[in-house]
Design an enzyme around this catalytic site. Structure first.
Site, short mmCIF file in Angstrom:
data_model
loop_
_atom_site.label_atom_id
_atom_site.label_comp_id
_atom_site.label_asym_id
_atom_site.label_seq_id
_atom_site.Cartn_x
_atom_site.Cartn_y
_atom_site.Cartn_z
N CYS A 213 0.76 -1.02 0.02
CA CYS A 213 0.11 0.01 -0.05
C CYS A 213 0.74 1.20 0.04
O CYS A 213 0.81 1.98 -0.90
CB CYS A 213 -0.76 0.13 1.25
SG CYS A 213 -2.02 -1.19 1.16
N1 LIG Z 1 -2.62 -5.57 2.48
C1 LIG Z 1 -3.04 -4.55 2.96
O1 LIG Z 1 -2.60 -4.17 4.30
C2 LIG Z 1 -4.24 -3.44 2.30
C3 LIG Z 1 -4.82 -2.60 3.07
C4 LIG Z 1 -5.93 -1.96 2.45
C5 LIG Z 1 -5.82 -2.08 1.33
N2 LIG Z 1 -5.04 -3.08 0.31
C6 LIG Z 1 -5.75 -2.93 -1.12
O2 LIG Z 1 -6.53 -4.09 -1.28
C7 LIG Z 1 -6.31 -4.62 -2.55
C8 LIG Z 1 -5.91 -6.19 -2.34
O3 LIG Z 1 -4.76 -6.25 -1.41
P1 LIG Z 1 -4.23 -7.56 -0.71
O4 LIG Z 1 -2.93 -7.24 0.09
O5 LIG Z 1 -5.20 -8.14 -0.26
O6 LIG Z 1 -3.53 -8.40 -2.14
P2 LIG Z 1 -3.15 -10.00 -1.79
O7 LIG Z 1 -2.18 -10.04 -3.20
O8 LIG Z 1 -2.85 -10.29 -0.59
O9 LIG Z 1 -4.46 -10.50 -2.54
C9 LIG Z 1 -5.05 -10.37 -3.65
C10 LIG Z 1 -5.71 -11.80 -4.07
O10 LIG Z 1 -6.21 -11.62 -5.41
C11 LIG Z 1 -5.94 -12.83 -6.18
N3 LIG Z 1 -6.27 -12.21 -7.53
C12 LIG Z 1 -5.64 -11.55 -8.16
N4 LIG Z 1 -6.29 -11.25 -9.49
C13 LIG Z 1 -7.60 -12.10 -9.41
C14 LIG Z 1 -8.68 -12.25 -10.20
N5 LIG Z 1 -8.81 -11.74 -11.28
N6 LIG Z 1 -9.77 -12.89 -9.73
C15 LIG Z 1 -9.80 -13.52 -8.54
N7 LIG Z 1 -8.49 -13.62 -7.67
C16 LIG Z 1 -7.67 -12.70 -8.16
C17 LIG Z 1 -4.78 -13.11 -5.92
O11 LIG Z 1 -4.23 -14.53 -6.40
C18 LIG Z 1 -4.40 -12.71 -4.37
O12 LIG Z 1 -4.57 -14.03 -3.58
C19 LIG Z 1 -5.05 -3.85 -3.33
O13 LIG Z 1 -5.75 -2.87 -3.85
C20 LIG Z 1 -4.43 -3.30 -2.07
O14 LIG Z 1 -3.88 -2.11 -2.21
C21 LIG Z 1 -4.34 -3.64 0.87
#
Ligand SMILES: NC(=O)c1ccc[n+]([C@@H]2O[C@H](COP(=O)([O-])OP(=O)(O)OC[C@H]3O[C@@H](n4cnc5c(N)ncnc54)[C@H](O)[C@@H]3O)[C@@H](O)[C@H]2O)c1
Length: 447
Positions: free
Chosen positions: A284
């Site tokens: 992030c």
């Molecule tokens: N990690 C954090 O602390 C956090 C906090 C707030 C917001 N976010 C935001 O949330 C979003 C997700 O982040 P995250 O950390 O959970 O990412 P992550 O990589 O942990 O999880 C995302 C998941 O989506 C899957 N994926 C990708 N493309 C896909 C598709 N087309 N269909 C189905 N699954 C799919 C991936 O395999 C992965 O398991 C991002 O935009 C991030 O910026 C993250």
């Protein structure tokens, strides 16, 4: 006059969705079961909803099906019960989408090599949803992205199927704000900001999240909701950049930046403490402000604070390597050939996430300059460092005594810092783990 057939209200499927959300009988889908999607899916399932997680990573799907959590904030115990009771299922099959009433998108939003937004994961998830979109569905994007993604990019893709937003289906944006590794804040206790494309979209999204989150913050549009998240993470990135710059100044002036911050914190108004460190990481804080900077640039506006903070934050791993080299030099040891043990590879305390971790950058530069690098991280069993897959080294007195320098990059709670202090000949502490020691303490060099 013959009686005409009763007209079916076009809005009926959405009215039915509202009823099913209230009764918790709506079938929910979460696309992307990562740090954001899995905890969210679990909370809805705990509340009694039937939740389907759609995840392209088959290994993750199998792990969930075996009730093995890969996210530290989700205990396998909690998964186990939900899987057994069939309230939560995981699949890689997108043909389950038409069965779902509300679909929440939680896919990654990384940066390209050019440091521009890469919304390809959002586009591919949206395309899957668009091809089977039906009346009565609510789609919510949670992935962090630049203002305009929901109404300028997602909406046209969904409406291209011939259905109308607000009448046939609903679309909203609600940024995820979780704080991985935090025992203080979790999905349910963090207020949820929600913006809909139409008032109806807003209302349905509020109804959805209201089932699990007590405090909701409606805003006037999806763009505002997207900008709220941009402001929050830019605020963090810029303030960390500022305090890192103050740390660089304190280093030159021979001052302890930690002492300065502790004293400044006593001001009861107008000051908020941020802490310096080896740089910023994770999915992030280093990336999100770049999404905003890119969008601003399209509108002729330079995001100067963002660029400056980014430069300072990205300089910090190099500064840490310089600190290590200097501390070794004072002990008549060159960096080349010295052994350096890194404590904490994850980008922050008590998480297993190494994405964009500054520790990787520190390891890279140390390796490039000839140091022998190893690491200890209770959350990261193996990692690829400098082209080699390495295992986390156990912490042992003898090995610590033989290591030329121990660098604390992330201060996880479950590390034996006393053991390190007793045996390591030299410690570079970038997290003020040894706060009680004075700056001049023998063997400990602070940032
Ligand atoms: N990690 C954090 O602390 C956090 C906090 C707030 C917001 N976010 C935001 O949330 C979003 C997700 O982040 P995250 O950390 O959970 O990412 P992550 O990589 O942990 O999880 C995302 C998941 O989506 C899957 N994926 C990708 N493309 C896909 C598709 N087309 N269909 C189905 N699954 C799919 C991936 O395999 C992965 O398991 C991002 O935009 C991030 O910026 C993250």
């Amino acid at each position: 006059m013959g009686r005409s057939a009763p007209r079916v209200s076009a809005t009926k499927p959405l009215d039915q969705l509202a009823k099913r959300l209230k009764a918790k009988t709506a079938r929910l889908g979460v696309v992307g079961l990562g740090y954001v999607g899995l905890p969210l899916a679990v909370e809805f399932a705990k509340e009694g909803f039937s939740v389907t997680g759609i995840e392209i990573d088959r290994a993750r799907v199998e792990q969930i099906s075996r009730a093995q959590s890969y996210i530290p904030d989700v205990p396998s115990r909690a998964l186990n019960q939900l899987i057994r009771e069939e309230r939560l299922t995981a699949t890689s099959r997108f043909d389950r989408l038409p069965d779902l009433d509300a679909i929440i998108i939680c896919v990654p939003t990384p940066l390209r090599k050019t440091r521009e937004p890469d919304i390809s994961y959002i586009l591919s998830a949206t395309q899957e949803i668009a091809t089977s979109l039906r009346r009565g569905q609510l789609i919510v994007l949670e992935s962090t992205t630049y203002p305009g993604t929901t109404d300028e990019v997602i909406l046209p893709m969904l409406e291209a199927q011939g259905l109308k937003v607000g009448r046939d289906f609903c679309l909203a944006f609600s940024p995820e704000r979780i704080d991985p590794g935090s025992s203080q804040f979790a999905t349910r206790t963090i207020p949820k900001v929600i913006g809909g494309i139409t008032p109806r979209c807003q209302k349905l999204a509020l109804l959805l999240y209201g089932q699990i989150i007590p405090r909701l913050v409606p805003v006037s549009s999806t763009k505002v909701a997207e900008m709220v998240k941009m402001l929050e993470n830019t605020f963090r990135a810029v303030n960390i950049g500022l305090v890192n710059e103050i740390a660089l100044m304190c280093g030159k002036l021979g001052l302890d930046v930690w002492e300065v911050i502790e004293a400044a914190k006593t001001k009861p108004f107008g000051f908020l403490a941020f802490y310096p460190g080896p740089g910023i990481g994770g999915h992030c804080i280093p990336s999100d402000p770049m999404y905003l900077a890119w969008k601003a640039r399209l509108h002729g506006c330079e995001a100067r604070f963002i660029e400056l903070a980014d430069q300072t934050n990205r300089y910090m791993p190099h500064y840490v390597v310089e600190k290590i080299a200097q501390a070794l030099n004072e002990r008549k040891k060159p960096l080349k050939g010295s052994s350096v043990l890194l404590i904490g590879l994850a980008y922050k305390k008590d998480v297993n996430d190494t994405r964009d971790s500054p520790a990787l950058e520190v390891a890279r530069e140390l390796g490039e300059r000839g140091a022998q690098v190893s690491y200890h991280d209770p959350y990261v069993a193996t990692a690829e460092l400098n082209g080699r897959v390495m295992r986390s080294s156990p912490l042992q007195a003898g090995q610590l005594a033989r290591t030329n320098c121990v660098a604390i990059l992330t201060n996880h709670s479950n590390v034996d810092y006393d053991l390190i202090l007793r045996h390591a000949p030299l410690i570079v502490d970038t997290r003020n783990q040894y706060a009680s020691l004075s700056r001049a303490s023998a063997g400990v060099v602070k940032l």
